[in-house]
Design a protein around this motif. Sequence first.
Motif, mmCIF file in Angstrom:
data_model
loop_
_atom_site.group_PDB
_atom_site.id
_atom_site.type_symbol
_atom_site.label_atom_id
_atom_site.label_comp_id
_atom_site.label_asym_id
_atom_site.label_seq_id
_atom_site.Cartn_x
_atom_site.Cartn_y
_atom_site.Cartn_z
ATOM 1 N N ALA A 111 -41.211 -0.811 11.880
ATOM 2 C CA ALA A 111 -41.748 -2.537 11.534
ATOM 3 C C ALA A 111 -41.488 -3.245 13.114
ATOM 4 O O ALA A 111 -42.526 -3.781 13.450
ATOM 5 N N ARG A 112 -40.616 -2.766 13.781
ATOM 6 C CA ARG A 112 -40.494 -3.193 15.198
ATOM 7 C C ARG A 112 -41.617 -2.877 16.151
ATOM 8 O O ARG A 112 -42.434 -3.738 16.982
ATOM 9 N N ALA A 113 -42.066 -1.611 16.011
ATOM 10 C CA ALA A 113 -43.249 -0.928 16.928
ATOM 11 C C ALA A 113 -43.339 0.409 16.278
ATOM 12 O O ALA A 113 -42.681 1.262 16.448
ATOM 13 N N PRO A 114 -44.579 0.349 15.710
ATOM 14 C CA PRO A 114 -45.070 1.816 15.057
ATOM 15 C C PRO A 114 -44.938 2.910 15.901
ATOM 16 O O PRO A 114 -44.687 4.082 15.268
ATOM 17 N N PHE A 115 -45.266 2.935 17.097
ATOM 18 C CA PHE A 115 -44.886 4.203 17.880
ATOM 19 C C PHE A 115 -43.746 3.577 19.094
ATOM 20 O O PHE A 115 -44.182 3.385 20.236
ATOM 21 N N TRP A 116 -42.670 4.105 18.652
ATOM 22 C CA TRP A 116 -41.503 3.557 19.215
ATOM 23 C C TRP A 116 -40.796 4.920 19.944
ATOM 24 O O TRP A 116 -39.773 4.925 20.619
ATOM 25 N N ARG A 117 -41.588 5.880 20.119
ATOM 26 C CA ARG A 117 -41.006 7.254 20.591
ATOM 27 C C ARG A 117 -42.335 7.776 21.519
ATOM 28 O O ARG A 117 -43.217 7.296 21.451
ATOM 29 N N GLN A 118 -41.857 8.574 22.422
ATOM 30 C CA GLN A 118 -42.991 9.008 23.255
ATOM 31 C C GLN A 118 -42.905 10.702 23.119
ATOM 32 O O GLN A 118 -41.709 11.400 22.726
ATOM 33 N N SER A 119 -44.075 10.853 22.998
ATOM 34 C CA SER A 119 -44.119 12.702 22.686
ATOM 35 C C SER A 119 -43.559 13.500 23.896
ATOM 36 O O SER A 119 -43.554 13.078 25.152
#
Length: 85
Positions: A27-35
């Motif tokens: 909810a905070r950031a849909p893409f919260w991780r890096q590949s």
Amino acid sequence: MSEVEILLDGAPVTCAEGLPLTEVLMARAPFWRQSPRQGAPRGMFCGMGLCFECVVVVDGAWSRACLERTRAGMSVRTDQPEDRP
């Protein structure tokens, strides 16, 4: 469900108690991780604790966010040092 306050990367966040932590992160950031290979943004992967892609630090210990439930006062860090499991 009652609302609780957690610390997410040092900032207070109010959410429902007992939610999967990944729900709060998405909810905070849909893409919260890096590949790990290309560094491209990505969100949650398996959602059931098998892939370890959602590993975060909860109250000083490594934890899979998809298996962790929100509770009052928990402290969550999403930064990923090299020594993650």
